[in-house]
Design an enzyme around this catalytic site. Sequence first.
Site, mmCIF file in Angstrom:
data_model
loop_
_atom_site.group_PDB
_atom_site.id
_atom_site.type_symbol
_atom_site.label_atom_id
_atom_site.label_comp_id
_atom_site.label_asym_id
_atom_site.label_seq_id
_atom_site.Cartn_x
_atom_site.Cartn_y
_atom_site.Cartn_z
ATOM 1 N N ASP A 242 20.466 -21.108 40.290
ATOM 2 C CA ASP A 242 21.642 -22.121 40.365
ATOM 3 C C ASP A 242 21.812 -22.015 41.962
ATOM 4 O OD1 ASP A 242 24.054 -23.843 40.370
ATOM 5 O OD2 ASP A 242 23.276 -23.515 38.126
ATOM 6 N N HIS A 296 22.678 -27.931 41.950
ATOM 7 C CA HIS A 296 22.415 -26.538 41.324
ATOM 8 C C HIS A 296 21.402 -25.672 42.101
ATOM 9 C CE1 HIS A 296 25.654 -27.069 38.733
ATOM 10 N NE2 HIS A 296 25.180 -28.041 38.246
ATOM 11 N N GLU A 366 24.846 -33.054 37.418
ATOM 12 C CA GLU A 366 25.862 -32.975 38.345
ATOM 13 C C GLU A 366 25.518 -33.076 39.835
ATOM 14 O OE1 GLU A 366 29.053 -30.389 35.974
ATOM 15 O OE2 GLU A 366 27.746 -29.252 37.045
#
Lengths: 614, 614
Positions: A242, A296, A366
Amino acid sequence: REDVCKLTSPLTFPWMWECKKGACVRTPVSEATNGMTLGGCKLTCGKGFTLWPKPTGAITLGKTPLSFTYSQVIVIVDAPQDVRGLVEKAGNRLKETLRDMRPPGGSCLKLSSARDANLATRQLTIRVTVERSDASLTLKTDESYKLNITHTDADQLEAHIEAKTFFGARHGMETLSQLVAYDDANDALMTVTADVRDAPVYPVRALTLDTSRNFISVAGLRRTIGAMAMNKLNTLHWHITDTHSFPIEITGEPRLAQYGAYSPREVYTRAEVEELVQFALERGVRLLPELDMPAHVGYGWQWGEKAGMGNLTVCLGKEPWQEFCVEPPCGQMNIINENLYKVLKTILVEYRDVFKPDLFHIGGDEINLNCWKTTPEIAAFVKEKGGDPTDDEEYMKLWIQFQERVYDMWTSIAGEQKTILWTSHLTQRPAEESRLDPSKYIIQIWTTGKDQQIGDLLKQGYELILSNYDAWYLDCGGSAWVGKGNNWCSPYKSWQTVYDNSPREIAHSFQSSSDTVASRRPSQPLRQSDFSTQILGGSAALWTEQADDANLDTKLWPRGAALAERLWAEPETDSLAAQWRLVHHRRRMVARGVQAETMQPKYCHQYDGSCYIN
Amino acid sequence: REDVCKLTSPLTFPWMWECKKGACVRTPVSEATNGMTLGGCKLTCGKGFTLWPKPTGAITLGKTPLSFTYSQVIVIVDAPQDVRGLVEKAGNRLKETLRDMRPPGGSCLKLSSARDANLATRQLTIRVTVERSDASLTLKTDESYKLNITHTDADQLEAHIEAKTFFGARHGMETLSQLVAYDDANDALMTVTADVRDAPVYPVRALTLDTSRNFISVAGLRRTIGAMAMNKLNTLHWHITDTHSFPIEITGEPRLAQYGAYSPREVYTRAEVEELVQFALERGVRLLPELDMPAHVGYGWQWGEKAGMGNLTVCLGKEPWQEFCVEPPCGQMNIINENLYKVLKTILVEYRDVFKPDLFHIGGDEINLNCWKTTPEIAAFVKEKGGDPTDDEEYMKLWIQFQERVYDMWTSIAGEQKTILWTSHLTQRPAEESRLDPSKYIIQIWTTGKDQQIGDLLKQGYELILSNYDAWYLDCGGSAWVGKGNNWCSPYKSWQTVYDNSPREIAHSFQSSSDTVASRRPSQPLRQSDFSTQILGGSAALWTEQADDANLDTKLWPRGAALAERLWAEPETDSLAAQWRLVHHRRRMVARGVQAETMQPKYCHQYDGSCYIN
């Protein structure tokens, strides 16, 4: 030594257990008409009290505990050459499990003079028969098994496990181990006669584990895989990387871990990962790697510019973080940099070689368009191509192109296979805009179980994996990690909430009678609509902003066990009906070395049914 | 071995840390102008970054890490004979703590050629001076200390800890250990020059731990006491028994544990308890025993009738439990049975002998009058005495008589001392009715911090210990243990909530300008009212319906550390100001073997201040 017996003669333990209306109840020895030890009662009272997850087929169990000793256990394997080694190893582990059931120091009871005289000559012969040579797990693997335990006229115990595959046989051995308990009265083991038929409802029964926000040791991963195997979970969806750290060694590009590891010790070497893949396979678990992108990402990629490859990521650590990402620190791929794709290819080739995955997860969650829009290099690129650099839609297009390119890259490396994507702005779009395709993508749901997007995706024919955060996010409910109070997805998801989250019910809740689905799975005929057949299964997620080796077990268990029964059996009954069994299973997990969260006073385990609410 | 260095030459770790505006920030080695290892930065950046709880007096710390090796550490004790042994043992433990700071395998850095050349000849001499011979902890014990670390002209390190008592000196050693870090660059240790003056605000800094709902092993208790010592908590309030089980051996009445233990192994023998008391003393911790009565009793007392002593308890396991108690199983003392008092005396004498407590807790919470009222034997007793057996007030009177009798019994056994009572219906009553007396009772508050009862008790002159459940109940927020959803006092009390619960503010919130208090402490003059001086301290409670050895550490820590700083320092600042330090301290606790709950991504520890919310 703490495990010594504290109550010793003349102060004997004054209790036994009796099975009353399917419940084990502590009873004074003097009043017990058919008193048993607690383990013996749990084994024989009710119908499969000690089994977790609940078998889906027919179960017949005897009512009389049959004692045997560990030294008299034999495992005989009958399996094709390709999987014989796997089965034999599982058999050895089963024997170790049985051996370790004896508490250190043995029984605290005065061994009765009526100690079973035939123990010395009574063998337990475990025969394991496997039909096929499948040595890897796929969505089509047959995980069913049959288990039969008989007591012969010659006073011998014979267990027979039959399965199509090693994976089914391993499950059968797990079930057998749950039908054995320590026998205090004889300082031996005991089992019952049994006939069990069993197969899982869903092919994907997973935990999602993040090792980037905090590192999890290889020992922690192994313990987790072992605990999954105890619960017949079959997939560890490994969110390896991440923004925070890049802990995996990529031998083709060692700078990723060099720059991305939190410390020189917090790295998974390639050799360690290869060993883990094998360790998991031996326990019926696939390691399903995720390379989350294009958001990420971040730490681990910082060396690009110095190496003459330009910025591989952008917005790294950019502040105020709230404008450029969902949590600190920010970071997103520089998807207009061609060198990025060279590095990606290096990683993907290595993931293929190391994990040999039948399923691969490419993240996709995201994405922050503002990050790209405020990056001069990317805005200039948009302008150069004739686009309006202030228009979010331009960056959406770049994302879609990235997505297609990465999909093509993976399938050219690993062969045609579906890849998994998280729900995102992209998956919310109409298919024609997003260019996503149900024949290419499986969607993992992380919104709530009531999100209309689930219905939309099902109608479009997608196969889904459920991780709806309102039930299956295991990190919720602790202290906040930015600010005060509790963290974002509070409250804590109780084991009951985990258990009662039914994928079938969720699927049906979006179904109207007129729905029909054109199945895109080439292997299957067009079928009548039943959305629940598009559910491949589910995964409970442990994001590790607030987890590491210290609390890994308490976060995952016994809630992971609640998940396991839901995914294995899709029971019609709810968590309250499962409570006694889970309390027992949780204690077994602790005895086998997993620090599972405590559910109830031990009292409740000693007086089944007394801890209720009306 | 997992702790080996994974990044090795030529792949060196590319980061160092720089202290920027009081924050340690990860920086590329090539860009660092004054780069340090992470440990070195935390030690020298800011003002006491590594100290927890925050000292209350003046602190001066050097800015330059000074390296030394463990083999060159010497502890010299200067203390009265009565406590010399205690101080020496603490010194040995300090040395062990320093020794264990080196990670297995040592440094992963390439040791610089500029490795400190004077390491071999640089000694750290730790001189510990104790003035008084107090060898037990009381409410009046002076726990203050001074710590001075200097670097002599002869390049030697000298630490001097001065304290009135062993207890203060032990705290000083704890602080010293927090001013030492592992020195990666030299594969050695490092410290800084220091001048610290420190003393606690409250004399009672406690954890309340229940070992009845679930058993906690002696190892778990020891680990807890050790962790308390790391945080300068000084009181383990041990809620030993409850209805569920009676796990402590009373040699004068062994049937209590025989009938009350969950299993023959789940017993604290007298020898083990005596060892624990000593173990705790050596770590500056008092074991404060609670015998909760007249409710919260049951299992362990069942043998009365058979032994010809009548029912010692009533309502045992009575159903439906909701009518007779607050949680299953029910049980309350049969306070009209004279034989009960004989057994109580046996227990209390033994508690005095074993614990030698300066403080004793007699429970007194959650009495259910309906239990007594529905017990024919007790109702008949009321009637016989001329009372109305249907009137709750009659049972209230019995309770009050019981309370007085038990208080008198304890003080006749242990000498005049205050005993502790939980808030209850009794403490809510006017003093003249309850016959409670602030010179006899300290009240432990478990209602909310806004409960008007707190103000009423303060006005009556009581000394209080706060355990208000809205902040200091550590069991809240998990899965329900009866029924579904989350447990009764959800949500989870975050470490921030624990930290921000200020006894002083709570006391002041009930204070009006006209309040005056007639202090009943005979030892002190009548003083102007400041309710906060009536606060003896506080205790965070872990009720163990849902805790046992598996999750003990994660439930207690780091929230117990947040509590510790609140009680040691009553800081004016709030949890946000403490966050960086607590994150560091929590990591230190984990390194010292305590499985403290994870607070943040490791990223936040490597980039101080980056994990914030606006």
